[in-house]
Design a protein around this motif. Sequence first.
Motif, mmCIF file in Angstrom:
data_model
loop_
_atom_site.group_PDB
_atom_site.id
_atom_site.type_symbol
_atom_site.label_atom_id
_atom_site.label_comp_id
_atom_site.label_asym_id
_atom_site.label_seq_id
_atom_site.Cartn_x
_atom_site.Cartn_y
_atom_site.Cartn_z
ATOM 1 N N GLY A 114 0.836 -1.156 0.050
ATOM 2 C CA GLY A 114 0.059 0.054 -0.039
ATOM 3 C C GLY A 114 0.774 1.398 0.014
ATOM 4 N N VAL A 115 1.949 1.232 -0.127
ATOM 5 C CA VAL A 115 3.060 2.434 -0.183
ATOM 6 C C VAL A 115 2.922 2.888 -1.614
ATOM 7 N N LEU A 116 2.824 4.035 -1.808
ATOM 8 C CA LEU A 116 3.118 4.635 -2.844
ATOM 9 C C LEU A 116 4.655 4.792 -3.391
ATOM 10 N N VAL A 117 5.007 3.991 -4.363
ATOM 11 C CA VAL A 117 6.335 4.333 -4.894
ATOM 12 C C VAL A 117 6.601 5.085 -6.323
ATOM 13 N N ILE A 118 7.341 5.863 -6.340
ATOM 14 C CA ILE A 118 7.546 6.954 -7.365
ATOM 15 C C ILE A 118 9.061 6.841 -7.835
ATOM 16 N N ASN A 119 9.348 6.296 -9.248
ATOM 17 C CA ASN A 119 8.252 5.890 -9.953
ATOM 18 C C ASN A 119 7.941 4.344 -9.821
ATOM 19 N N LYS A 120 6.885 3.942 -10.206
ATOM 20 C CA LYS A 120 6.458 2.266 -10.144
ATOM 21 C C LYS A 120 7.482 1.439 -10.338
ATOM 22 N N PRO A 121 7.941 0.736 -9.423
ATOM 23 C CA PRO A 121 9.115 -0.347 -9.648
ATOM 24 C C PRO A 121 9.020 -1.155 -10.984
ATOM 25 N N SER A 122 7.799 -1.702 -11.148
ATOM 26 C CA SER A 122 7.748 -2.406 -12.512
ATOM 27 C C SER A 122 8.031 -1.671 -13.633
ATOM 28 N N SER A 123 7.617 -0.432 -13.817
ATOM 29 C CA SER A 123 7.760 0.490 -14.946
ATOM 30 C C SER A 123 9.239 0.797 -14.963
ATOM 31 N N LEU A 124 9.860 0.775 -13.854
ATOM 32 C CA LEU A 124 11.244 1.294 -13.934
ATOM 33 C C LEU A 124 12.111 0.165 -14.722
ATOM 34 N N ARG A 125 11.720 -1.237 -14.464
ATOM 35 C CA ARG A 125 12.405 -2.226 -14.886
ATOM 36 C C ARG A 125 12.076 -2.416 -16.446
ATOM 37 N N ASN A 126 10.615 -2.213 -16.722
ATOM 38 C CA ASN A 126 9.920 -2.433 -18.178
ATOM 39 C C ASN A 126 10.370 -1.467 -19.312
ATOM 40 N N TYR A 127 10.906 -0.184 -18.676
ATOM 41 C CA TYR A 127 10.883 0.905 -19.933
ATOM 42 C C TYR A 127 12.448 1.545 -19.757
ATOM 43 N N ASN A 128 13.232 1.024 -20.739
ATOM 44 C CA ASN A 128 14.223 1.810 -20.591
ATOM 45 C C ASN A 128 14.394 3.146 -21.395
ATOM 46 N N GLU A 129 14.899 3.990 -20.710
ATOM 47 C CA GLU A 129 14.855 5.666 -20.983
ATOM 48 C C GLU A 129 15.121 5.699 -22.449
ATOM 49 N N LYS A 130 15.904 5.242 -23.101
ATOM 50 C CA LYS A 130 16.146 5.384 -24.558
ATOM 51 C C LYS A 130 15.080 4.615 -25.554
ATOM 52 N N ILE A 131 15.006 3.121 -25.185
ATOM 53 C CA ILE A 131 14.145 2.393 -25.829
ATOM 54 C C ILE A 131 12.550 2.724 -25.856
ATOM 55 N N PHE A 132 12.354 3.326 -24.604
ATOM 56 C CA PHE A 132 10.919 3.742 -24.377
ATOM 57 C C PHE A 132 10.186 4.745 -25.609
ATOM 58 N N ILE A 133 11.163 5.276 -26.224
ATOM 59 C CA ILE A 133 10.476 6.105 -27.231
ATOM 60 C C ILE A 133 9.670 5.372 -28.239
ATOM 61 N N SER A 134 9.941 4.212 -28.284
ATOM 62 C CA SER A 134 9.501 3.204 -29.535
ATOM 63 C C SER A 134 8.253 2.954 -29.432
ATOM 64 N N TRP A 135 7.649 3.334 -28.219
ATOM 65 C CA TRP A 135 6.235 3.107 -27.966
ATOM 66 C C TRP A 135 5.422 4.349 -28.672
ATOM 67 N N PHE A 136 6.154 5.287 -29.121
ATOM 68 C CA PHE A 136 5.624 6.617 -29.759
ATOM 69 C C PHE A 136 6.130 7.030 -30.872
ATOM 70 N N GLU A 137 5.970 5.920 -31.858
ATOM 71 C CA GLU A 137 6.742 5.934 -33.182
ATOM 72 C C GLU A 137 6.528 7.135 -34.224
ATOM 73 N N LYS A 138 4.932 7.642 -34.077
ATOM 74 C CA LYS A 138 4.730 8.934 -34.433
ATOM 75 C C LYS A 138 5.265 10.131 -34.260
ATOM 76 N N TYR A 139 6.156 10.166 -32.810
ATOM 77 C CA TYR A 139 6.628 11.451 -32.716
ATOM 78 C C TYR A 139 8.237 11.308 -32.686
ATOM 79 N N ILE A 140 8.820 10.270 -33.005
ATOM 80 C CA ILE A 140 10.305 10.201 -32.934
ATOM 81 C C ILE A 140 11.132 10.343 -34.255
ATOM 82 N N PRO A 141 12.609 10.683 -34.143
ATOM 83 C CA PRO A 141 13.071 10.740 -35.345
ATOM 84 C C PRO A 141 13.458 9.238 -35.969
#
Length: 320
Positions: A114-141
């Motif tokens: 029940g503790v609020l953890v910022i940022n969500k632990p599973s998301s810190l594992r799941n989303y690499n800060e560089k590769i994460f942009i690939s989820w939003f292809e419309k906006y990336i070079p």
Amino acid sequence: MMEKIMIKLGIIMDSIKSINFFKDSSLAILLQAQKRNYEIYYMEINSIYLYKSTPKAIAKIINVTNNSKNWFNFYEKIDICLETLDVILMRKDPPVNNEFIYVTQILEHVENKGVLVINKPSSLRNYNEKIFISWFEKYIPNTVVSCSYDVLYDFLQKNNDIIIKPLDGMGGISIFRVTKNDYNISVIIEQITNFGKQLCMAQKYIPEITLGDKRILIINGKPAPYCLYRIPKSGETRANIAAGGYGKVKKLSKNDWKISNAISPFLKKNGLFLVGLDIVGNYLTEINITSPTCICQIEKESSISITKMLLNSIEEYLDI
């Protein structure tokens, strides 16, 4: 009579002794928390441990001050069960290595209690800060992630002028600009991929970088209306402040709002409470989720307070 403590806040960060007092976002957050009479528990990554299924830490209760010569004081060391805290900020800088991953797994136990953890632990594992942009292809070079010499060389030949960077870096470290006729192509690719053993990211060079790399902060799904333009020094490709760039605060452009509003719902849905988007020209280049910075610069030169926005949002979430 002392005010009643509203919230017990824990923070996991790199050593507070070595921060830049004038620019450190974690310190800015703690100063705002202390104004609100939060009790603050300071932790470094090596102080977190798991006893059976109980997440614990050797924490230090900390007092922070707006004093560039003496900005913190520890006044009690305590072995605590992390579930006794209301909120924990995971603000450890990259690299996201094995120790970082292990701690997110421990923090997931805390979150489940029940503790609020910022940022969500599973998301810190799941989303690499560089590769994460690939989820939003419309906006990336034009972008490729690979450790193959042939793939990276072919990408360069097609795009003529590219940026190559490691997937786990920060602060502009090991970022290369490479042009089609560069004599050092082979050695750069060899070094950044560790001779084909490590993935890296290559992106088409965006000329607008000379005008600045914009850092936009998103707080629980809401973009802050001002961003920091990080402008490269003369002769430099990297705009990062740590690499010698300088900052200029401006309002978000129409395109900035478009990208931010498109991405924000996904961030909120995945428990990414405090996020820094990097935008160059019209393109999203990174999504920073480990320990987003630039809070101090934006607060100093604009009419908004990112730290107030963040703590207001935390208090609203906790219904306090």
